[in-house]
Design a protein around this motif. Structure first.
Motif, PDB file in Angstrom:
ATOM      1  N   SER A 276       0.830  -1.207   0.000  1.00  0.00           N
ATOM      2  CA  SER A 276       0.000   0.000   0.000  1.00  0.00           C
ATOM      3  C   SER A 276       0.863   1.254   0.000  1.00  0.00           C
ATOM      4  O   SER A 276       2.059   1.193   0.276  1.00  0.00           O
TER       5      SER A 276
ATOM      6  N   ARG B 246       1.939   8.093   6.440  1.00  0.00           N
ATOM      7  CA  ARG B 246       2.468   8.079   7.805  1.00  0.00           C
ATOM      8  C   ARG B 246       3.992   7.919   7.774  1.00  0.00           C
ATOM      9  O   ARG B 246       4.557   7.447   6.795  1.00  0.00           O
TER      10      ARG B 246
ATOM     11  N   TYR C  15       5.539  -0.309   2.895  1.00  0.00           N
ATOM     12  CA  TYR C  15       4.629   0.641   2.244  1.00  0.00           C
ATOM     13  C   TYR C  15       5.430   1.393   1.189  1.00  0.00           C
ATOM     14  O   TYR C  15       6.656   1.418   1.244  1.00  0.00           O
TER      15      TYR C  15
ATOM     16  N   GLU D 151      -8.714   2.019  -3.738  1.00  0.00           N
ATOM     17  CA  GLU D 151      -9.428   2.620  -2.604  1.00  0.00           C
ATOM     18  C   GLU D 151      -8.399   3.401  -1.805  1.00  0.00           C
ATOM     19  O   GLU D 151      -7.209   3.089  -1.859  1.00  0.00           O
TER      20      GLU D 151
ATOM     21  N   TYR E 174      -3.942   6.256   3.663  1.00  0.00           N
ATOM     22  CA  TYR E 174      -3.508   4.923   3.222  1.00  0.00           C
ATOM     23  C   TYR E 174      -4.283   4.577   1.963  1.00  0.00           C
ATOM     24  O   TYR E 174      -5.453   4.921   1.849  1.00  0.00           O
ATOM     25  N   GLY E 175      -3.658   3.872   1.039  1.00  0.00           N
ATOM     26  CA  GLY E 175      -4.402   3.482  -0.146  1.00  0.00           C
ATOM     27  C   GLY E 175      -3.785   2.310  -0.884  1.00  0.00           C
ATOM     28  O   GLY E 175      -2.569   2.075  -0.818  1.00  0.00           O
TER      29      GLY E 175
ATOM     30  N   GLU F 138      -4.039  -6.026   2.907  1.00  0.00           N
ATOM     31  CA  GLU F 138      -4.138  -5.866   4.357  1.00  0.00           C
ATOM     32  C   GLU F 138      -4.618  -4.448   4.593  1.00  0.00           C
ATOM     33  O   GLU F 138      -3.837  -3.496   4.534  1.00  0.00           O
TER      34      GLU F 138
ATOM     35  N   GLU G  22      -7.841  -1.591   6.351  1.00  0.00           N
ATOM     36  CA  GLU G  22      -8.807  -1.382   7.423  1.00  0.00           C
ATOM     37  C   GLU G  22     -10.246  -1.472   6.863  1.00  0.00           C
ATOM     38  O   GLU G  22     -10.456  -1.690   5.674  1.00  0.00           O
TER      39      GLU G  22
ATOM     40  N   ARG H 174      -6.234   5.074  17.101  1.00  0.00           N
ATOM     41  CA  ARG H 174      -6.337   3.698  16.610  1.00  0.00           C
ATOM     42  C   ARG H 174      -7.398   2.904  17.387  1.00  0.00           C
ATOM     43  O   ARG H 174      -8.126   2.097  16.819  1.00  0.00           O
TER      44      ARG H 174
HETATM   45  P1  5GP Z   1      -0.336   0.894  10.199  1.00  0.00           P
HETATM   46  O1  5GP Z   1      -0.106   2.365  10.332  1.00  0.00           O
HETATM   47  O2  5GP Z   1      -0.443   0.230  11.542  1.00  0.00           O
HETATM   48  O3  5GP Z   1       0.676   0.236   9.292  1.00  0.00           O
HETATM   49  O4  5GP Z   1      -1.745   0.707   9.488  1.00  0.00           O
HETATM   50  C1  5GP Z   1      -2.904   1.268  10.033  1.00  0.00           C
HETATM   51  C2  5GP Z   1      -4.125   0.620   9.426  1.00  0.00           C
HETATM   52  O5  5GP Z   1      -4.219   0.924   8.033  1.00  0.00           O
HETATM   53  C3  5GP Z   1      -4.109  -0.910   9.505  1.00  0.00           C
HETATM   54  O6  5GP Z   1      -5.395  -1.347   9.914  1.00  0.00           O
HETATM   55  C4  5GP Z   1      -3.813  -1.331   8.099  1.00  0.00           C
HETATM   56  O7  5GP Z   1      -4.369  -2.601   7.793  1.00  0.00           O
HETATM   57  C5  5GP Z   1      -4.501  -0.242   7.323  1.00  0.00           C
HETATM   58  N1  5GP Z   1      -4.018  -0.115   5.945  1.00  0.00           N
HETATM   59  C6  5GP Z   1      -2.777  -0.336   5.471  1.00  0.00           C
HETATM   60  N2  5GP Z   1      -2.725  -0.117   4.143  1.00  0.00           N
HETATM   61  C7  5GP Z   1      -3.967   0.238   3.758  1.00  0.00           C
HETATM   62  C8  5GP Z   1      -4.575   0.562   2.501  1.00  0.00           C
HETATM   63  O8  5GP Z   1      -3.958   0.575   1.445  1.00  0.00           O
HETATM   64  N3  5GP Z   1      -5.885   0.876   2.530  1.00  0.00           N
HETATM   65  C9  5GP Z   1      -6.628   0.886   3.664  1.00  0.00           C
HETATM   66  N4  5GP Z   1      -7.916   1.180   3.551  1.00  0.00           N
HETATM   67  N5  5GP Z   1      -6.104   0.571   4.858  1.00  0.00           N
HETATM   68  C10 5GP Z   1      -4.794   0.251   4.910  1.00  0.00           C
END
Ligand code: 5GP
Length: 185
Positions: free
Chosen positions: A31, A35, A47, A66, A75-76, A95, A97, A142
């Motif tokens: 993704s 952040r 990422y 998305e 995030y996307g 993976e 949310e 979170r």
């Molecule tokens: P983290 O910052 O802990 O890596 O991710 C935070 C949340 O964003 C997690 O629930 C993760 O699964 C979600 N996330 C990561 N990549 C994407 C994405 O591409 N799209 C969406 N919708 N959620 C994502």
């Protein structure tokens, strides 16, 4: 396509890492996010780490399947990532949310969705705090997302309770293996 969702701290990353080692035809779409990078993370692996401007540019260019704002960061899922992996004949895991999972299910109704369930909200708090990667305000953000996600768990095709990581990874492997075999015909 397999969507793996569930609250931050539920253990999605660990479980996915384990099943990737066992199922060689499987891969994860990397993704994009705005952040900051955590210690140990690598750009292009964990990422694609983008600036706000670059993320917005790619949104405007229609590059995302998305995208969401989650706990203050964007995030996307990049279409190019998904297409590249599917083109190579692999099964793709996203993976993501809850809101992203909903958007993908709407666009790709054949996608199979799995929710990783933490043993309890208390355990989730404990895991998030002991991970030590986020500031207190970020942990609160979170947890607020997590409460909403836990209420939506019944929307998913499968649920895996992650109180024992070995048992949970075995169960996830069985689900993903079955789904990807069925998809291969
Ligand atoms: P983290 O910052 O802990 O890596 O991710 C935070 C949340 O964003 C997690 O629930 C993760 O699964 C979600 N996330 C990561 N990549 C994407 C994405 O591409 N799209 C969406 N919708 N959620 C994502």
């Amino acid at each position: 396509m397999i969507i793996i969702s569930g609250p931050s701290g539920a253990g999605k990353g660990t479980l996915i890492e384990r099943i990737l080692q066992r199922l060689p035809h499987l891969c994860v779409a990397v993704s994009a996010t705005t952040r900051g990078m955590r210690p140990g993370e690598a750009d292009g692996e964990d990422y694609h780490f983008l600036s706000q401007d670059e993320f917005t540019r790619r949104v405007d260019a229609g590059e995302f399947l998305e995208h969401v704002t989650y706990a203050g960061n964007r995030y996307g899922t990049l279409r190019s990532e998904v297409e590249r992996q599917l083109g190579a004949g692999r099964s793709v895991v996203l993976e993501i949310e809850l809101r992203g999972a909903r958007a993908v299910r709407e666009r790709l109704p054949d996608a199979v969705s799995v929710f990783i369930e933490p043993p309890s909200l208390e355990e989730l708090v404990r895991r998030l705090r002991s991970r030590n990667t986020e500031a207190d305000a970020d942990i609160e953000a979170r947890l607020a997302e997590s409460r909403i996600e836990l209420q939506a768990m019944e929307e998913f095709d499968h649920k895996v309770l992650n109180d024992d990581v070995d048992a949970a990874s075995d169960e996830l492997e069985r689900i993903v293996d079955r789904v990807t075999r069925a998809a291969a015909g």
